[in-house]
Scaffold this motif. Sequence first.
Motif, PDB file in Angstrom:
ATOM      1  N   MET A   1       0.825  -1.281   0.135  1.00 52.19           N
ATOM      2  CA  MET A   1      -0.090  -0.015  -0.009  1.00 52.19           C
ATOM      3  C   MET A   1       0.824   1.287   0.069  1.00 52.19           C
ATOM      4  O   MET A   1       1.890   1.435   0.827  1.00 52.19           O
ATOM      5  CB  MET A   1      -0.888  -0.023   1.238  1.00 52.19           C
ATOM      6  N   THR A   2       0.631   2.356  -0.863  1.00 52.32           N
ATOM      7  CA  THR A   2       1.546   3.514  -1.061  1.00 52.32           C
ATOM      8  C   THR A   2       1.104   4.331   0.217  1.00 52.32           C
ATOM      9  O   THR A   2       0.165   4.514   0.737  1.00 52.32           O
ATOM     10  CB  THR A   2       0.915   4.049  -2.192  1.00 52.32           C
ATOM     11  N   GLU A   3       2.489   4.680   0.525  1.00 53.33           N
ATOM     12  CA  GLU A   3       2.285   5.485   1.946  1.00 53.33           C
ATOM     13  C   GLU A   3       1.714   6.882   1.451  1.00 53.33           C
ATOM     14  O   GLU A   3       2.113   7.358   0.280  1.00 53.33           O
ATOM     15  CB  GLU A   3       3.801   5.743   2.308  1.00 53.33           C
ATOM     16  N   THR A   4       1.024   7.526   2.633  1.00 49.58           N
ATOM     17  CA  THR A   4       0.501   9.100   2.029  1.00 49.58           C
ATOM     18  C   THR A   4       1.166   9.985   3.120  1.00 49.58           C
ATOM     19  O   THR A   4       1.049   9.565   4.449  1.00 49.58           O
ATOM     20  CB  THR A   4      -1.178   8.971   2.288  1.00 49.58           C
ATOM     21  N   LEU A   5       1.456  11.048   2.884  1.00 47.08           N
ATOM     22  CA  LEU A   5       2.125  12.139   3.477  1.00 47.08           C
ATOM     23  C   LEU A   5       1.170  13.268   3.520  1.00 47.08           C
ATOM     24  O   LEU A   5       0.699  13.491   2.464  1.00 47.08           O
ATOM     25  CB  LEU A   5       3.383  12.415   3.248  1.00 47.08           C
ATOM     26  N   ASP A   6       1.376  14.137   4.508  1.00 46.87           N
ATOM     27  CA  ASP A   6       0.776  15.610   4.379  1.00 46.87           C
ATOM     28  C   ASP A   6       1.429  16.509   3.625  1.00 46.87           C
ATOM     29  O   ASP A   6       0.574  17.180   2.828  1.00 46.87           O
ATOM     30  CB  ASP A   6       0.473  16.037   5.729  1.00 46.87           C
ATOM     31  N   LEU A   7       2.828  16.256   3.640  1.00 49.08           N
ATOM     32  CA  LEU A   7       3.662  17.087   2.742  1.00 49.08           C
ATOM     33  C   LEU A   7       5.069  16.514   2.472  1.00 49.08           C
ATOM     34  O   LEU A   7       5.553  15.924   3.249  1.00 49.08           O
ATOM     35  CB  LEU A   7       3.849  18.340   3.739  1.00 49.08           C
ATOM     36  N   ILE A   8       5.158  16.480   1.109  1.00 47.13           N
ATOM     37  CA  ILE A   8       6.733  15.893   0.721  1.00 47.13           C
ATOM     38  C   ILE A   8       7.216  17.230   0.155  1.00 47.13           C
ATOM     39  O   ILE A   8       6.592  18.188  -0.691  1.00 47.13           O
ATOM     40  CB  ILE A   8       6.625  14.941  -0.491  1.00 47.13           C
ATOM     41  N   VAL A   9       8.668  17.447   0.594  1.00 42.88           N
ATOM     42  CA  VAL A   9       9.280  18.891   0.353  1.00 42.88           C
ATOM     43  C   VAL A   9      10.257  18.164  -0.555  1.00 42.88           C
ATOM     44  O   VAL A   9      11.081  17.405  -0.195  1.00 42.88           O
ATOM     45  CB  VAL A   9       9.728  19.415   1.612  1.00 42.88           C
ATOM     46  N   ILE A  10      10.595  18.823  -1.860  1.00 41.98           N
ATOM     47  CA  ILE A  10      11.447  18.347  -2.721  1.00 41.98           C
ATOM     48  C   ILE A  10      12.537  19.296  -2.729  1.00 41.98           C
ATOM     49  O   ILE A  10      12.202  20.668  -3.341  1.00 41.98           O
ATOM     50  CB  ILE A  10      10.998  18.029  -4.316  1.00 41.98           C
ATOM     51  N   GLY A  11      13.922  19.313  -2.421  1.00 41.83           N
ATOM     52  CA  GLY A  11      14.872  20.392  -2.215  1.00 41.83           C
ATOM     53  C   GLY A  11      15.144  20.790  -0.787  1.00 41.83           C
ATOM     54  O   GLY A  11      14.302  21.278  -0.114  1.00 41.83           O
ATOM     55  N   ALA A  12      16.213  20.192  -0.341  1.00 42.90           N
ATOM     56  CA  ALA A  12      16.710  20.589   1.100  1.00 42.90           C
ATOM     57  C   ALA A  12      17.543  21.721   1.309  1.00 42.90           C
ATOM     58  O   ALA A  12      18.741  21.537   1.819  1.00 42.90           O
ATOM     59  CB  ALA A  12      17.437  19.548   1.670  1.00 42.90           C
ATOM     60  N   GLY A  13      17.233  22.965   0.574  1.00 38.86           N
ATOM     61  CA  GLY A  13      17.835  24.330   0.754  1.00 38.86           C
ATOM     62  C   GLY A  13      17.075  25.046   1.662  1.00 38.86           C
ATOM     63  O   GLY A  13      16.213  24.622   2.573  1.00 38.86           O
ATOM     64  N   MET A  14      17.253  26.203   1.804  1.00 41.13           N
ATOM     65  CA  MET A  14      16.781  27.084   2.795  1.00 41.13           C
ATOM     66  C   MET A  14      15.278  27.235   2.747  1.00 41.13           C
ATOM     67  O   MET A  14      14.353  27.167   3.627  1.00 41.13           O
ATOM     68  CB  MET A  14      17.186  28.545   2.703  1.00 41.13           C
ATOM     69  N   ALA A  15      14.635  27.301   1.363  1.00 38.00           N
ATOM     70  CA  ALA A  15      13.182  27.184   1.402  1.00 38.00           C
ATOM     71  C   ALA A  15      12.659  25.980   1.773  1.00 38.00           C
ATOM     72  O   ALA A  15      11.453  26.074   2.712  1.00 38.00           O
ATOM     73  CB  ALA A  15      12.869  27.723   0.087  1.00 38.00           C
ATOM     74  N   GLY A  16      12.963  24.875   1.188  1.00 37.16           N
ATOM     75  CA  GLY A  16      12.454  23.508   1.659  1.00 37.16           C
ATOM     76  C   GLY A  16      12.570  23.165   3.141  1.00 37.16           C
ATOM     77  O   GLY A  16      11.676  22.727   3.912  1.00 37.16           O
ATOM     78  N   ILE A  17      13.834  23.646   3.913  1.00 34.71           N
ATOM     79  CA  ILE A  17      13.996  23.097   5.235  1.00 34.71           C
ATOM     80  C   ILE A  17      13.140  24.068   6.248  1.00 34.71           C
ATOM     81  O   ILE A  17      12.716  23.381   7.101  1.00 34.71           O
ATOM     82  CB  ILE A  17      15.574  23.408   5.574  1.00 34.71           C
TER      83      ILE A  17
END
Length: 448
Positions: free
Chosen positions: A1-17
């Motif tokens: 079963m596919t996991e479901t997240l409230d939020l996935i952030v793509i990019g671990a720079g200042m905006a994403g972090i």
Amino acid sequence: MTETLDLIVIGAGMAGINAAKKCSKAGWSVAIVDELPYGGTCALRGCDPKKMLRAGAEAVDAARLLAGKGVAGETRIDWPALMKHKESFTDPVPENMEEGLRQAGVRCLHGAARFTAEDRIEIEGHGGIAFRHALIATGAKPRPLDFPGADRLIDSTDFLNLAELPQRIAFVGGGYISFEFAHIAARAGAEVTILDHGARQLKAFDPDLVDMLLARSRAAGIKIVAGATPERIEAAGEGHLVTYSQNGSPRQIEADLVVHGAGRVPAVDGLDLKAAGIETGQGGVKVTPWLQSTSNSRIFAAGDAAASPGKPLTPVAVFEGRIAASNMLKGKRTEPDYTGVPSVVFTIPELARVGMLEEEARETGEVNVSFTDTSGWFSQKRLNETNAGARIISAKDGKILGAHIFGPDYAELINVFSLAIKLGLTVDQIRAMPAAYPTGASDIRSML
């Protein structure tokens, strides 16, 4: 079963972090993914390591300016040692960033990511993940260059990791990256040439102050070639032969290293955005004024990856990331306020601006303009600096509309004008500020 997240952030720079931490602390299930070490361009491949290297160039320049005026002996840059100084900052960043995210309850993932549906993403080594929201904060990458031999150029990341500094360096492009790196390399003893396609360099800055910077650059040994269009790069012994056209005539220059300084573009190509129905434009992901995708309401974008009105600067990425997170959490349409964001070219000395250029301000109505050559002022005299100036633009009611300054430590000074524009302060209110003396801030009264 596919996991479901409230939020996935793509990019671990200042905006994403910043966005990931904010949403996780609010109780959301959040994961962040990046195929590069965590920290983003600014901390690892841009602003911060650049300024670490610039510290050595500043020291050399200061000693040379004061040679015969109380400072004696040769001062030079030990490039490998300076690089280790830089690494003392950059090396711990990824682990520290990840630890901070984990403590905030964010799941940290590594690998390339691509969308497979409007609410699903595939992450290399982790499989598919479903999400309620996604934030694209992948930053920018060097602009692709299309001429024979363009693959011979190194980018800014490579330059900031050079084990040794070559003797002859050519920079393609006349923007921030080229000028900042050229000022470092020249003080380190390299023969430096900037090849700029345009007739005027650093177009976003006050032209008179840019002229001062160009004069100071040439005095530091940097050759600047305007109207130079690269045609090809080929091998020349152990180095490179760069052929470019200028005024319709072919010209050539040999270099041991050729550096890409011709601008950057949003790094979104590998995300397969079409699979999620995400529209893009020249500036990145098309977003509403509140940073939500115009074509997929689950998606938000921030920083250099978003086609927003914000400049490609770290402070903008930070507050866009936070506002995007807040809008996702609360279902609101809060728009970022880009008023008073300063911009600096960290040459030696530095060139800074905030607010409007004079030509932009005059289009709004009657304005007051004060231009001052500050080269002979005490702040420069004590350093034996030869080039400095300021242009301050105010409205009829006295409010500051724009500030443009070039001089030593003026990158700090621009923050006073940034605050003035943000708060709507007038010339008289700024003049009333009791500044410590003698400091750069104490010069502000005479600039207005």
